[in-house]
Design an enzyme around this catalytic site. Structure first.
Site, PDB file in Angstrom:
ATOM      1  N   GLY A 194     -15.269  50.076 -65.357  1.00 49.64           N
ATOM      2  CA  GLY A 194     -14.874  48.672 -65.242  1.00 49.64           C
ATOM      3  C   GLY A 194     -14.794  48.171 -63.821  1.00 49.64           C
ATOM      4  O   GLY A 194     -14.349  47.049 -63.585  1.00 49.64           O
TER       5      GLY A 194
ATOM      6  N   GLY B 157     -21.215  50.117 -69.426  1.00 52.40           N
ATOM      7  CA  GLY B 157     -20.419  49.166 -70.198  1.00 52.40           C
ATOM      8  C   GLY B 157     -20.407  47.812 -69.524  1.00 52.40           C
ATOM      9  O   GLY B 157     -21.285  46.968 -69.717  1.00 52.40           O
TER      10      GLY B 157
ATOM     11  N   GLY C  35     -18.995  52.467 -63.612  1.00 51.61           N
ATOM     12  CA  GLY C  35     -19.373  51.741 -62.399  1.00 51.61           C
ATOM     13  C   GLY C  35     -20.848  51.426 -62.256  1.00 51.61           C
ATOM     14  O   GLY C  35     -21.241  50.816 -61.261  1.00 51.61           O
TER      15      GLY C  35
ATOM     16  N   LYS D 288     -14.189  55.392 -79.271  1.00 47.10           N
ATOM     17  CA  LYS D 288     -13.200  56.036 -78.395  1.00 47.10           C
ATOM     18  C   LYS D 288     -11.860  56.230 -79.081  1.00 47.10           C
ATOM     19  O   LYS D 288     -11.389  55.349 -79.802  1.00 47.10           O
ATOM     20  CB  LYS D 288     -12.921  55.151 -77.186  1.00 47.10           C
ATOM     21  CG  LYS D 288     -14.058  54.990 -76.233  1.00 47.10           C
ATOM     22  CD  LYS D 288     -13.598  54.066 -75.105  1.00 47.10           C
ATOM     23  CE  LYS D 288     -14.755  53.597 -74.265  1.00 47.10           C
ATOM     24  NZ  LYS D 288     -15.504  54.675 -73.640  1.00 47.10           N
TER      25      LYS D 288
ATOM     26  N   ASP E  96     -21.826  50.341 -73.939  1.00 55.50           N
ATOM     27  CA  ASP E  96     -20.598  49.830 -74.560  1.00 55.50           C
ATOM     28  C   ASP E  96     -20.898  48.483 -75.200  1.00 55.50           C
ATOM     29  O   ASP E  96     -21.476  47.597 -74.544  1.00 55.50           O
ATOM     30  CB  ASP E  96     -19.523  49.597 -73.498  1.00 55.50           C
ATOM     31  CG  ASP E  96     -18.890  50.872 -72.976  1.00 55.50           C
ATOM     32  OD1 ASP E  96     -19.242  51.960 -73.449  1.00 55.50           O
ATOM     33  OD2 ASP E  96     -18.026  50.749 -72.090  1.00 55.50           O
TER      34      ASP E  96
HETATM   35  O1  5RP Z   1     -15.700  54.045 -71.184  1.00 54.11           O
HETATM   36  C1  5RP Z   1     -16.756  54.607 -71.110  1.00 54.11           C
HETATM   37  C2  5RP Z   1     -16.860  56.021 -71.388  1.00 54.11           C
HETATM   38  O2  5RP Z   1     -15.649  56.413 -71.989  1.00 54.11           O
HETATM   39  C3  5RP Z   1     -17.870  53.812 -70.762  1.00 54.11           C
HETATM   40  O3  5RP Z   1     -18.987  54.045 -71.484  1.00 54.11           O
HETATM   41  C4  5RP Z   1     -18.135  53.795 -69.332  1.00 54.11           C
HETATM   42  O4  5RP Z   1     -17.220  54.535 -68.591  1.00 54.11           O
HETATM   43  C5  5RP Z   1     -18.210  52.407 -68.971  1.00 54.11           C
HETATM   44  O5  5RP Z   1     -17.822  52.131 -67.673  1.00 54.11           O
HETATM   45  P1  5RP Z   1     -18.352  50.789 -67.038  1.00 54.11           P
HETATM   46  O6  5RP Z   1     -17.727  49.666 -67.799  1.00 54.11           O
HETATM   47  O7  5RP Z   1     -17.889  50.854 -65.624  1.00 54.11           O
HETATM   48  O8  5RP Z   1     -19.844  50.822 -67.166  1.00 54.11           O
END
Ligand code: 5RP
Length: 301
Positions: free
Chosen positions: A160, A242, A221, A88, A31
């Site tokens: 997140g 992300g 996560g 997205k 992300d």
């Molecule tokens: O949103 C996403 C997929 O749609 C992200 O790539 C993913 O879920 C990120 O999650 P995190 O911030 O926990 O790594």
């Protein structure tokens, strides 16, 4: 176009979409919220980036309605890197998906990280020429999304949160459910399709092949190289990351370490080396007390 699901899955345009997903196997999709982060991701070895305005940890913190990103942001990221760029749209928001298709993104993520637009219907993804990735927490949800035309599945995890526990739960559940299907008699499959709430043809496919008809990645996560290795060892064919990178104290180093960990997921010596000396990981959330309303993985069905 034929309404027969098997022939749709075998059609050239779907095979092409699935092939694009397969090209990401073994890699990390990161992300990113601006061109600078996208360059960091590309330099670290990401196989693709996900362009969005806020990483999931910030969406969670800010609350309110989270929508598709501004096309200007997506285009600036497309111009900054040569790797595929995903973006997205909200669950069920086919107009956002049409806009993303007009921007020629490489994948559209119909994502629970954004605020759902439709609580009953997901997008009819067969209508689009751009491949879709969708989240799933169990086999029935994965097969429903494939039935709607998704060319790539990712387990949802809890985006997140910086906590890998939900990603592990979803991967283990899907793999257990697939193994169980392979043990059933053909005469039991319609009943199982009913309990899974999944298309019968896809239930038969998994019973015969022991796997989904599209790749299955993991998301939500992942905060450390060891987390990436864990989900890969549990069967994820690639990893979305992300918040774990850009909410850590050392995004560039951590991004590169997570890429190496996703590649060498079964080599503890490499995992020890890449985990060594990293600065602080993102703060994580204990999920046990998180109410359902704050659980992104509960969005969609
Ligand atoms: O949103 C996403 C997929 O749609 C992200 O790539 C993913 O879920 C990120 O999650 P995190 O911030 O926990 O790594």
């Amino acid at each position: 176009m034929s309404w027969n699901l098997a022939s749709r899955l075998e059609a050239d345009d779907f095979q092409l979409k699935r092939g694009l997903a397969e090209m990401l196997r073994g890699g990390v999709i990161m992300d990113v919220t601006d061109a600078g982060q996208a360059r960091i991701a590309e330099a670290a070895g990401a196989v693709a980036v996900m362009a969005l305005e806020r990483i999931p940890a910030d969406i969670r913190r800010d609350g309110g309605v989270a929508r598709m990103s501004d096309p200007a942001l997506i285009q600036s990221i497309q111009q900054a890197v040569s790797i595929p760029v995903m973006a997205k749209c909200r669950i069920g928001h086919f107009a956002e998906a049409q806009i993303l298709q007009a921007l020629a993104v490489d994948f559209i993520d119909e994502s629970e990280v954004l605020t759902p637009a439709d609580e009953e219907h997901h997008i009819h993804k067969w209508d689009f020429s751009i491949p879709f990735v969708c989240g799933a927490t169990d086999l029935g949800e994965a097969l429903r999304r494939i039935g709607e035309g998704a060319a790539l599945i990712r387990t949802k995890g809890e985006a997140g949160s910086g906590n890998i526990v939900e990603a592990v739960r979803h991967l283990r559940r899907i793999h257990t459910q697939m193994r169980e299907l392979t043990q059933l008699d053909p005469g039991q499959l319609m009943s199982r399709a009913k309990t899974l709430g999944a298309p019968y043809e896809l239930v038969c496919y998994v019973a015969e092949q022991g796997e989904l008809p599209v790749p299955n990645f993991s998301a939500g996560g992942v905060a450390t190289p060891a987390d990436a290795a864990l989900v890969r060892q549990l069967g994820a064919e690639a990893v979305f990351v992300g918040s774990g990178i850009f909410r850590s104290e050392d995004p560039a180093e951590r991004a590169a370490a997570i890429v190496r960990a996703a590649t060498h997921f079964d080599d503890p010596a490499v995992l020890a080396e890449v985990s060594h000396g990293l600065k602080g990981a993102m703060p994580g959330l204990e999920l046990g007390e998180l109410p359902d309303a704050q659980r992104l993985a509960k969005r969609g069905w």
